[in-house]
Design an enzyme around this catalytic site. Structure first.
Site, PDB file in Angstrom:
ATOM      1  N   GLU A 129       0.855  -1.195   0.000  1.00  0.00           N
ATOM      2  CA  GLU A 129       0.000   0.000   0.000  1.00  0.00           C
ATOM      3  C   GLU A 129       0.893   1.249   0.000  1.00  0.00           C
ATOM      4  OE1 GLU A 129      -2.526  -0.297   3.444  1.00  0.00           O
ATOM      5  OE2 GLU A 129      -3.374  -2.208   2.808  1.00  0.00           O
ATOM      6  N   PRO A 130       0.302   2.428  -0.202  1.00  0.00           N
ATOM      7  CA  PRO A 130       1.137   3.633  -0.180  1.00  0.00           C
ATOM      8  C   PRO A 130       1.949   3.776   1.117  1.00  0.00           C
ATOM      9  CG  PRO A 130      -0.995   4.139  -1.117  1.00  0.00           C
ATOM     10  CD  PRO A 130      -1.072   2.708  -0.658  1.00  0.00           C
ATOM     11  N   ASN A 131       1.351   3.443   2.254  1.00  0.00           N
ATOM     12  CA  ASN A 131       2.079   3.577   3.519  1.00  0.00           C
ATOM     13  C   ASN A 131       2.596   2.253   4.057  1.00  0.00           C
ATOM     14  OD1 ASN A 131       1.611   6.381   3.687  1.00  0.00           O
ATOM     15  ND2 ASN A 131      -0.457   6.001   4.442  1.00  0.00           N
ATOM     16  N   THR A 160       1.388  -6.128  -9.372  1.00  0.00           N
ATOM     17  CA  THR A 160       1.643  -6.734 -10.683  1.00  0.00           C
ATOM     18  C   THR A 160       0.351  -7.372 -11.196  1.00  0.00           C
ATOM     19  OG1 THR A 160       3.902  -7.168  -9.976  1.00  0.00           O
ATOM     20  CG2 THR A 160       3.155  -8.320 -11.949  1.00  0.00           C
ATOM     21  N   ASP A 243       6.643 -17.787   1.234  1.00  0.00           N
ATOM     22  CA  ASP A 243       7.691 -18.813   1.079  1.00  0.00           C
ATOM     23  C   ASP A 243       7.705 -19.373  -0.347  1.00  0.00           C
ATOM     24  OD1 ASP A 243       8.282 -18.397   3.709  1.00  0.00           O
ATOM     25  OD2 ASP A 243       7.399 -20.261   4.453  1.00  0.00           O
ATOM     26  N   GLU A 245       6.339 -17.895  -2.980  1.00  0.00           N
ATOM     27  CA  GLU A 245       6.651 -16.775  -3.880  1.00  0.00           C
ATOM     28  C   GLU A 245       8.161 -16.563  -3.965  1.00  0.00           C
ATOM     29  OE1 GLU A 245       4.768 -12.999  -2.898  1.00  0.00           O
ATOM     30  OE2 GLU A 245       6.346 -11.880  -3.938  1.00  0.00           O
ATOM     31  N   GLN A 339      29.900  -6.267 -18.728  1.00  0.00           N
ATOM     32  CA  GLN A 339      31.326  -5.911 -18.788  1.00  0.00           C
ATOM     33  C   GLN A 339      32.046  -6.756 -19.844  1.00  0.00           C
ATOM     34  OE1 GLN A 339      32.330  -3.386 -17.043  1.00  0.00           O
ATOM     35  NE2 GLN A 339      34.490  -3.452 -17.610  1.00  0.00           N
ATOM     36  N   LEU A 341      30.804  -7.983 -22.517  1.00  0.00           N
ATOM     37  CA  LEU A 341      30.411  -7.544 -23.856  1.00  0.00           C
ATOM     38  C   LEU A 341      30.958  -6.153 -24.209  1.00  0.00           C
ATOM     39  CD1 LEU A 341      28.384  -9.982 -23.528  1.00  0.00           C
ATOM     40  CD2 LEU A 341      26.869  -8.687 -25.010  1.00  0.00           C
ATOM     41  N   GLY A 343      31.256  -2.304 -24.927  1.00  0.00           N
ATOM     42  CA  GLY A 343      30.338  -1.252 -25.389  1.00  0.00           C
ATOM     43  C   GLY A 343      29.029  -1.784 -25.932  1.00  0.00           C
TER      44      GLY A 343
HETATM   45  C1  LIG Z   1       7.767  -3.803 -10.117  1.00  0.00           C
HETATM   46  C2  LIG Z   1       7.186  -4.131  -8.786  1.00  0.00           C
HETATM   47  C3  LIG Z   1       6.208  -5.116  -8.698  1.00  0.00           C
HETATM   48  C4  LIG Z   1       5.611  -5.400  -7.453  1.00  0.00           C
HETATM   49  N1  LIG Z   1       4.594  -6.315  -7.387  1.00  0.00           N
HETATM   50  C5  LIG Z   1       3.894  -6.444  -6.219  1.00  0.00           C
HETATM   51  C6  LIG Z   1       2.707  -7.229  -6.159  1.00  0.00           C
HETATM   52  O1  LIG Z   1       2.326  -7.873  -7.149  1.00  0.00           O
HETATM   53  N2  LIG Z   1       2.009  -7.256  -5.009  1.00  0.00           N
HETATM   54  C7  LIG Z   1       2.408  -6.570  -3.899  1.00  0.00           C
HETATM   55  O2  LIG Z   1       1.715  -6.629  -2.888  1.00  0.00           O
HETATM   56  N3  LIG Z   1       3.533  -5.816  -3.917  1.00  0.00           N
HETATM   57  C8  LIG Z   1       4.291  -5.734  -5.053  1.00  0.00           C
HETATM   58  N4  LIG Z   1       5.416  -4.957  -5.096  1.00  0.00           N
HETATM   59  C9  LIG Z   1       5.824  -4.241  -3.888  1.00  0.00           C
HETATM   60  C10 LIG Z   1       7.108  -4.752  -3.275  1.00  0.00           C
HETATM   61  O3  LIG Z   1       6.905  -5.993  -2.655  1.00  0.00           O
HETATM   62  C11 LIG Z   1       7.573  -3.639  -2.304  1.00  0.00           C
HETATM   63  O4  LIG Z   1       8.085  -2.608  -3.115  1.00  0.00           O
HETATM   64  C12 LIG Z   1       8.604  -4.124  -1.328  1.00  0.00           C
HETATM   65  O5  LIG Z   1       8.041  -5.018  -0.400  1.00  0.00           O
HETATM   66  C13 LIG Z   1       9.233  -2.957  -0.548  1.00  0.00           C
HETATM   67  O6  LIG Z   1       8.267  -2.072  -0.094  1.00  0.00           O
HETATM   68  P1  LIG Z   1       8.439  -0.491  -0.371  1.00  0.00           P
HETATM   69  O7  LIG Z   1       8.711  -0.318  -1.818  1.00  0.00           O
HETATM   70  O8  LIG Z   1       7.282   0.197   0.214  1.00  0.00           O
HETATM   71  O9  LIG Z   1       9.768  -0.091   0.393  1.00  0.00           O
HETATM   72  P2  LIG Z   1       9.911   0.263   1.943  1.00  0.00           P
HETATM   73  O10 LIG Z   1       9.367  -0.826   2.796  1.00  0.00           O
HETATM   74  O11 LIG Z   1       9.421   1.645   2.168  1.00  0.00           O
HETATM   75  O12 LIG Z   1      11.490   0.241   2.091  1.00  0.00           O
HETATM   76  C14 LIG Z   1      12.351   1.266   1.580  1.00  0.00           C
HETATM   77  C15 LIG Z   1      13.783   0.889   1.982  1.00  0.00           C
HETATM   78  O13 LIG Z   1      13.886   0.806   3.416  1.00  0.00           O
HETATM   79  C16 LIG Z   1      14.378  -0.466   3.787  1.00  0.00           C
HETATM   80  N5  LIG Z   1      13.784  -0.891   5.053  1.00  0.00           N
HETATM   81  C17 LIG Z   1      12.471  -0.877   5.425  1.00  0.00           C
HETATM   82  N6  LIG Z   1      12.322  -1.389   6.655  1.00  0.00           N
HETATM   83  C18 LIG Z   1      13.564  -1.771   7.059  1.00  0.00           C
HETATM   84  C19 LIG Z   1      14.076  -2.389   8.233  1.00  0.00           C
HETATM   85  N7  LIG Z   1      13.284  -2.771   9.238  1.00  0.00           N
HETATM   86  N8  LIG Z   1      15.410  -2.625   8.305  1.00  0.00           N
HETATM   87  C20 LIG Z   1      16.240  -2.264   7.284  1.00  0.00           C
HETATM   88  N9  LIG Z   1      15.814  -1.680   6.158  1.00  0.00           N
HETATM   89  C21 LIG Z   1      14.499  -1.443   6.032  1.00  0.00           C
HETATM   90  C22 LIG Z   1      13.960  -1.393   2.655  1.00  0.00           C
HETATM   91  O14 LIG Z   1      14.756  -2.584   2.625  1.00  0.00           O
HETATM   92  C23 LIG Z   1      14.188  -0.486   1.435  1.00  0.00           C
HETATM   93  O15 LIG Z   1      15.532  -0.497   1.090  1.00  0.00           O
HETATM   94  C24 LIG Z   1       6.051  -4.706  -6.299  1.00  0.00           C
HETATM   95  C25 LIG Z   1       7.060  -3.730  -6.390  1.00  0.00           C
HETATM   96  C26 LIG Z   1       7.611  -3.443  -7.616  1.00  0.00           C
HETATM   97  C27 LIG Z   1       8.656  -2.353  -7.693  1.00  0.00           C
END
Ligand SMILES: Cc1cc2nc3c(=O)[nH]c(=O)nc-3n(C[C@H](O)[C@H](O)[C@H](O)COP(=O)(O)OP(=O)(O)OC[C@H]3O[C@@H](n4cnc5c(N)ncnc54)[C@H](O)[C@@H]3O)c2cc1C
Length: 386
Positions: A129-131, A160, A243, A245, A339, A341, A343
């Protein structure tokens, strides 16, 4: 069982069959999918008809009843050709379907798993989710009971197949008064429901061919019978699903790492500098050695996790290790192949730049590298009663 490859005779035959199918049905169109000239799902449906979306699921639910190990073999073969195509396939036939297979009632499996395993319907998994990213227990999407239904409100992002899916496995909070782990519930949401909206589709660095989007659920009504697993038991469903996945995502990256290595092998055997094939320079050939070593290790870790899941064992640590190792090594191997390959590797005339873009996602999606390291150390300390 052949000792060399750790595959049974049947698995080796199956692998060859898949490889031939991929050669015939995906190789000729992979570039069109990459460039957006052809919808991946037009081709994925053919894979569904052939049984390659349901390796683990029994035939009454549209599969071929073989096991997750066979899905690992399918996944590597496809990803050695086009990872974006496979990301779309896997989001439906594993991310959505696997929890339905593990936790669904017979009626749910017939209604939702079967058409997805046959490629007739598209599934998606809605955790993020966003948050809420890494902290799944922070889920904000709410489901409130109203007579025999639940009303869902919230937003999901980075989903996805989200923009094109028929079904969304949607994680929600049903009891906000307790800790999320005790108050989350998984629902199968039909995306044609009133109030379901695709807000946007993301433009991605790699994994072209997969549609990844942000979704809104505004007063979406879902019948009680669409709860997957137990009411307030959603956290267990989400964790068990991860697991399988992660094991499959590891297999995806083994496919990419293999393709990158093969490009480097062929190019280094052909390219001449200083009147020698560049493979004759240790600076180049040792990169091939490292790629081969990493791929072999990643594959064995992936096979181990898949076999554990097929045997009904808990594979949380093993799937996390396989995924983290395979994904980091695929990024390294794609970087080194580029690397080798020189350029031309940096241009779109060769697929290595695509391998690197595709692999780069995988220390983020399905659990970031940081979260997986956290999870692995937690499991290790537990083993020592600490
Ligand atoms: C192309 C794509 C496809 C996706 N498909 C799906 C899907 O089909 N369904 C779905 O539900 N989600 C999907 N996702 C979401 C994906 O699983 C999340 O992006 C991922 O879990 C990380 O969440 P976030 O992007 O909100 O990063 P955040 O959780 O905000 O993390 C940002 C950074 O902070 C680090 N961080 C966070 N907490 C900690 C901690 N406790 N200790 C150390 N470091 C930490 C993270 O490792 C990361 O480097 C997809 C994402 C992408 C980009």
């Amino acid at each position: 069982m052949t000792i060399l490859s750790f595959l049974t005779e049947d698995e080796i035959k199956f692998q060859q069959k898949v490889r031939d199918f991929v050669q015939r049905n995906l190789v000729p169109v992979a570039e069109d999918i990459e460039q957006g000239k052809l919808e991946a799902w037009d081709v994925i449906r053919k894979f569904g008809k052939a049984g390659y979306l349901g390796s683990r699921y029994p035939s009454e639910y549209g599969g071929i009843g073989k096991g997750l190990m066979y899905e690992v073999l399918v996944t590597e073969e496809i990803c050695a050709v086009h990872a974006g195509f496979d990301m779309a396939r896997v989001a439906s036939c594993i991310l959505f379907a696997h929890p339905v297979f593990e936790f669904g009632t017979v009626a749910q499996k017939k209604k939702y798993l079967k058409p997805v395993a046959k490629g007739e319907r598209i599934g998606a998994l809605g955790i993020t989710e966003p948050n809420v990213g890494s902290d799944v227990a922070g889920t904000e999407t709410r489901a409130e009971k109203q007579d025999d239904s639940y009303i869902i409100n919230g937003e999901k992002r980075f989903i996805t197949n989200g923009p094109i899916a028929d079904y969304l496995l949607c994680y929600t909070v049903t009891d906000p008064k307790v800790k999320a782990k005790q108050g989350m519930t998984a629902f199968i949401v039909e995306t044609k429901s009133k109030g379901f909206e695709v807000v946007e589709e993301y433009d991605l660095l790699g994994m072209h061919g997969a549609h990844v989007g942000r979704l809104a659920l505004n007063d979406v009504e879902v019948p009680e019978e669409n709860i997957l697993g137990e009411h307030n038991g959603g956290f267990r469903v989400v964790m068990a699903g991860l697991d399988a996945e992660r094991t499959i995502l590891a297999a995806e990256m083994n496919g990419v790492a293999r393709a990158a290595m093969e490009e480097a092998i062929h190019y280094s055997n052909f390219r001449v500098q200083f009147r020698r094939k560049i493979r004759e320079f240790e600076g180049i050939s040792f990169k091939i050695a490292d790629m081969a070593m990493k791929l072999e290790a990643a594959r064995l870790l992936t096979f181990k996790a898949a076999r554990m899941i097929d045997a009904g064992q808990r594979a949380t640590k093993d799937a996390a290790i396989a995924k983290l190792y395979a994904c980091e090594k695929a990024i390294e191997s794609a970087t080194e192949a580029l690397q080798v390959l020189g350029g031309i590797g940096y241009t779109k005339q060769k697929p290595v730049e695509r391998f690197l873009r595709d692999a780069r996602l995988m220390t983020i999606g399905g659990g970031t590298a940081e979260i997986l390291r956290y999870l692995i150390q937690r499991e290790v300390f537990k083993e020592y009663d600490l």
